[in-house]
Design a protein around this motif. Structure first.
Motif, PDB file in Angstrom:
ATOM      1  N   ASP A  18       5.360  -2.668  -6.942  1.00  0.00           N
ATOM      2  CA  ASP A  18       5.929  -1.303  -6.174  1.00  0.00           C
ATOM      3  C   ASP A  18       7.003  -0.608  -6.878  1.00  0.00           C
ATOM      4  O   ASP A  18       8.103  -1.305  -6.638  1.00  0.00           O
ATOM      5  CB  ASP A  18       5.478  -1.430  -4.804  1.00  0.00           C
ATOM      6  CG  ASP A  18       5.887  -0.265  -3.845  1.00  0.00           C
ATOM      7  OD1 ASP A  18       5.875   0.878  -4.308  1.00  0.00           O
ATOM      8  OD2 ASP A  18       6.009  -0.359  -2.631  1.00  0.00           O
ATOM      9  N   GLU A  51      -2.907   3.454  -3.008  1.00  0.00           N
ATOM     10  CA  GLU A  51      -2.333   2.806  -1.928  1.00  0.00           C
ATOM     11  C   GLU A  51      -2.269   1.276  -2.173  1.00  0.00           C
ATOM     12  O   GLU A  51      -2.754   0.716  -2.997  1.00  0.00           O
ATOM     13  CB  GLU A  51      -3.572   2.702  -1.042  1.00  0.00           C
ATOM     14  CG  GLU A  51      -3.221   1.959   0.257  1.00  0.00           C
ATOM     15  CD  GLU A  51      -4.307   2.103   1.566  1.00  0.00           C
ATOM     16  OE1 GLU A  51      -4.197   1.903   2.568  1.00  0.00           O
ATOM     17  OE2 GLU A  51      -5.610   2.797   0.987  1.00  0.00           O
ATOM     18  N   LEU A  52      -1.009   0.820  -1.777  1.00  0.00           N
ATOM     19  CA  LEU A  52      -0.612  -0.508  -1.854  1.00  0.00           C
ATOM     20  C   LEU A  52      -0.604  -1.521  -0.664  1.00  0.00           C
ATOM     21  O   LEU A  52      -0.336  -0.630   0.543  1.00  0.00           O
ATOM     22  CB  LEU A  52       0.727  -0.872  -2.654  1.00  0.00           C
ATOM     23  CG  LEU A  52       0.918  -0.023  -3.953  1.00  0.00           C
ATOM     24  CD1 LEU A  52       2.202  -0.141  -4.388  1.00  0.00           C
ATOM     25  CD2 LEU A  52      -0.163  -0.995  -4.907  1.00  0.00           C
ATOM     26  N   GLY A  53      -0.646  -2.462  -0.592  1.00  0.00           N
ATOM     27  CA  GLY A  53      -0.746  -3.481   0.630  1.00  0.00           C
ATOM     28  C   GLY A  53      -1.920  -3.502   1.367  1.00  0.00           C
ATOM     29  O   GLY A  53      -1.750  -4.395   2.382  1.00  0.00           O
ATOM     30  N   ASP A  57      -4.391  -3.115  -4.499  1.00  0.00           N
ATOM     31  CA  ASP A  57      -3.664  -3.406  -5.805  1.00  0.00           C
ATOM     32  C   ASP A  57      -4.395  -4.465  -6.049  1.00  0.00           C
ATOM     33  O   ASP A  57      -4.560  -4.816  -7.390  1.00  0.00           O
ATOM     34  CB  ASP A  57      -2.380  -3.803  -5.196  1.00  0.00           C
ATOM     35  CG  ASP A  57      -2.054  -4.519  -4.054  1.00  0.00           C
ATOM     36  OD1 ASP A  57      -2.939  -4.481  -3.152  1.00  0.00           O
ATOM     37  OD2 ASP A  57      -0.886  -4.889  -3.579  1.00  0.00           O
ATOM     38  N   TRP A 111      -0.808   7.626   2.154  1.00  0.00           N
ATOM     39  CA  TRP A 111      -1.191   6.294   1.716  1.00  0.00           C
ATOM     40  C   TRP A 111      -0.646   5.896   0.378  1.00  0.00           C
ATOM     41  O   TRP A 111      -1.044   4.946  -0.152  1.00  0.00           O
ATOM     42  CB  TRP A 111      -2.613   5.774   1.796  1.00  0.00           C
ATOM     43  CG  TRP A 111      -2.922   6.076   3.488  1.00  0.00           C
ATOM     44  CD1 TRP A 111      -3.924   6.822   3.844  1.00  0.00           C
ATOM     45  CD2 TRP A 111      -2.526   5.339   4.566  1.00  0.00           C
ATOM     46  NE1 TRP A 111      -3.927   6.897   5.287  1.00  0.00           N
ATOM     47  CE2 TRP A 111      -3.072   6.069   5.654  1.00  0.00           C
ATOM     48  CE3 TRP A 111      -1.402   4.226   4.712  1.00  0.00           C
ATOM     49  CZ2 TRP A 111      -2.759   5.406   6.859  1.00  0.00           C
ATOM     50  CZ3 TRP A 111      -1.298   3.811   5.947  1.00  0.00           C
ATOM     51  CH2 TRP A 111      -1.849   4.249   7.150  1.00  0.00           C
ATOM     52  N   SER A 113       1.316   5.302  -3.069  1.00  0.00           N
ATOM     53  CA  SER A 113       2.739   4.537  -3.669  1.00  0.00           C
ATOM     54  C   SER A 113       2.712   4.615  -5.340  1.00  0.00           C
ATOM     55  O   SER A 113       1.517   5.147  -5.810  1.00  0.00           O
ATOM     56  CB  SER A 113       2.616   2.997  -3.265  1.00  0.00           C
ATOM     57  OG  SER A 113       2.615   3.019  -2.038  1.00  0.00           O
TER      58      SER A 113
END
Length: 136
Positions: A18, A51-53, A57, A111, A113
């Protein structure tokens, strides 16, 4: 144009790293309206907006493993097994992204990143260049 370079250590495993905090800070310090250009000067890394998390990913890395297996099919064969796939990946995930900035704030979706995608387990150290472009 304002520009800066910073280092990222990705380690010796595939990673989606990120970059959003560094990008947010740079855009805030640059201020105003313009475009933030994110670039990695490497033949084996890319920049993705996703979108991460929430598992995306990990899903991206799984999809890349399926599309670009770490096996002996690659003609570019130095380094670890399957290293050639890392040189193909930037054709799918380019080494750059450009994000609009309004009033010093990134205009990412709720959302979204900004991430460095790195499959190259042989090179743990990366550079990232951030450039802020305005019409001034």
């Amino acid at each position: 144009m304002k520009s800066t370079v910073f280092e990222v250590t990705t380690g010796h495993s595939e990673v989606v790293y990120d970059l959003t905090p560094q990008c947010t800070q740079f855009a805030r310090e640059a201020g105003g309206d313009g475009l933030l250009h994110v670039f990695v000067p490497h033949a084996t890394a890319g920049i993705a907006v996703l979108e991460l998390g929430a598992g995306s990913d990990h899903d991206l890395l799984a999809a890349l493993r399926e599309l670009l297996p770490a096996d002996d099919r690659w003609r570019h064969a130095h380094g670890s097994r399957g290293h050639g796939r890392s040189h193909v990946m930037p054709a799918l995930i380019p080494p750059y992204a450009t994000i609009p900035v309004i009033g010093g704030a990134l205009t990412l979706g709720t959302w979204q990143s900004i991430a460095l995608v790195d499959l190259n387990v042989d090179n743990p150290d990366r550079q990232v260049r951030l450039s802020f472009l305005t019409d001034d």
